[in-house]
Design an enzyme around this catalytic site. Structure first.
Site, PDB file in Angstrom:
ATOM      1  CB  SER A   1      -0.956  -0.035   1.192  1.00 45.69           C
ATOM      2  OG  SER A   1      -1.996   0.907   1.034  1.00 45.69           O
TER       3      SER A   1
ATOM      4  CG  ASP B   1      -6.494  -2.925  -3.855  1.00 49.21           C
ATOM      5  OD1 ASP B   1      -7.152  -1.962  -3.408  1.00 49.21           O
ATOM      6  OD2 ASP B   1      -5.254  -3.020  -3.756  1.00 49.21           O
TER       7      ASP B   1
ATOM      8  CG  HIS C   1      -5.664  -2.352  -0.193  1.00 46.36           C
ATOM      9  ND1 HIS C   1      -4.742  -2.182  -1.203  1.00 46.36           N
ATOM     10  CD2 HIS C   1      -5.222  -1.574   0.839  1.00 46.36           C
ATOM     11  CE1 HIS C   1      -3.803  -1.345  -0.808  1.00 46.36           C
ATOM     12  NE2 HIS C   1      -4.059  -0.968   0.435  1.00 46.36           N
TER      13      HIS C   1
END
Length: 314
Positions: free
Chosen positions: A162, A255, A287
């Site tokens: 991320s 995601d 995600h």
């Protein structure tokens, strides 16, 4: 004079990261607990905390796999955690557990960096912290016991998920433009990386993109917007100078950042960068699913791909 209701009125809400109130207060919606370093009974991995810069408080956690018969020195993994640049830390339960597993499976020494976070420290401070951590690794290569005794500095990898994937890319760009004597970055792994795209065409009215633009401006006040090279890599004139030999981009089908990871992969392939580019998509997952469900089959598949990426470094 503000009313008492100003203490409760929310003017900006970006869950699960940040909430801002009218009176100026800011809070992290999801904050993690501190997990101390340990000798992990399941993996046999040892960990310890180090101070990188006492002036800023920059610190990190080192991980050492169980070493029985060291035939040759081990690769080094530099890891940057995710959390929208605002939440999570290198010392949280989820990342401590994940690094224990990854270090054991890949048989690497690792350093997980606890960079300063927004909104207390807005970007680009996190990039300065993470660059300082890489320079610290170089300076401590012959001083820190675990580095000196166990690390092969010709096999260094950087990875992150991320926001940490974003940071990983930006560190590789900086490494490609500057001389890192004594450290060779073999590869970087971007796991569900946080990137954006500039607002163009009919996307200008897209609510989610407008909201994301506000969030990016909040955590990076001096930004030019979503076309900022920090968050929109193909806008960087140095994109093709990425300072590593190979790149693995991992995305997840469900995601919201999936398409941007794919765009990064495509644009890097067309940039003129002369390296090996790999891509992995996990179907049916969202995600950073592997952090929340680490024992699942698909999390295991992602772990295997990362391990293979690191172990086939020659």
């Amino acid at each position: 004079m503000g009313s008492i209701n100003d203490n409760k009125e929310v003017i900006f809400d970006y869950p699960p990261f940040i909430r801002v109130y009218k009176d100026g207060r800011m809070e992290r919606i999801l904050e993690s607990k501190f997990t101390p370093p340990s000798l992990d009974s399941t993996t046999g991995v040892s960990s310890k905390d180090v101070i990188i810069d006492s002036k800023t408080g920059l610190s990190a956690r080192l991980y050492l796999p169980q070493v029985k018969d060291l035939q040759s020195k081990l690769p080094l993994l530099i890891y940057f955690h995710g959390g929208g640049f605002c939440i999570e830390s290198a010392f949280s339960p989820v990342y401590h557990s994940y690094l224990n597993s990854l270090v054991a499976e890949a048989n690497v020494v690792a350093i997980s960096v606890d960079y300063r976070r927004a909104p207390d420290f807005v970007l680009p401070i996190c990039y300065e912290d993470t660059w300082s951590s890489i320079q610290w690794v170089v300076s401590e290569s012959e001083k820190e016991e675990w580095f000196k005794n166990y690390v092969d500095f010709e096999r260094v990898f950087i990875a992150g998920d991320s926001a940490g994937g974003n940071i990983t890319h930006n560190m590789a760009i900086r490494a490609g433009c500057m001389n890192l004597k004594g450290l060779k970055i073999k590869g970087i792994a971007l796991i569900h990386p946080y990137f954006a795209r500039e607002l163009i065409g009919d996307e200008v009215g897209d609510v989610s993109m407008e909201r994301e633009g506000k969030f990016w401006k909040f955590i990076c006040p001096l930004t030019t917007g979503l076309d900022d090279p920090f968050v929109c890599p193909h806008k960087d004139s140095n994109f093709s100078k990425l300072g590593c030999e190979k790149v693995l981009v991992c995305v997840a089908e469900k995601d919201g950042l999936r398409d941007r990871g794919w765009l990064y992969y495509q644009n890097l392939g067309k940039s003129g960068w002369n390296g090996v580019l790999e891509f992995m998509e996990t179907e049916g997952e969202g995600h950073v699913f592997h952090l929340f469900n680490p024992t699942s089959e698909k999390a295991g598949d992602l772990m295997k791909r990362l391990v293979s990426f690191i172990s086939t470094s020659d």
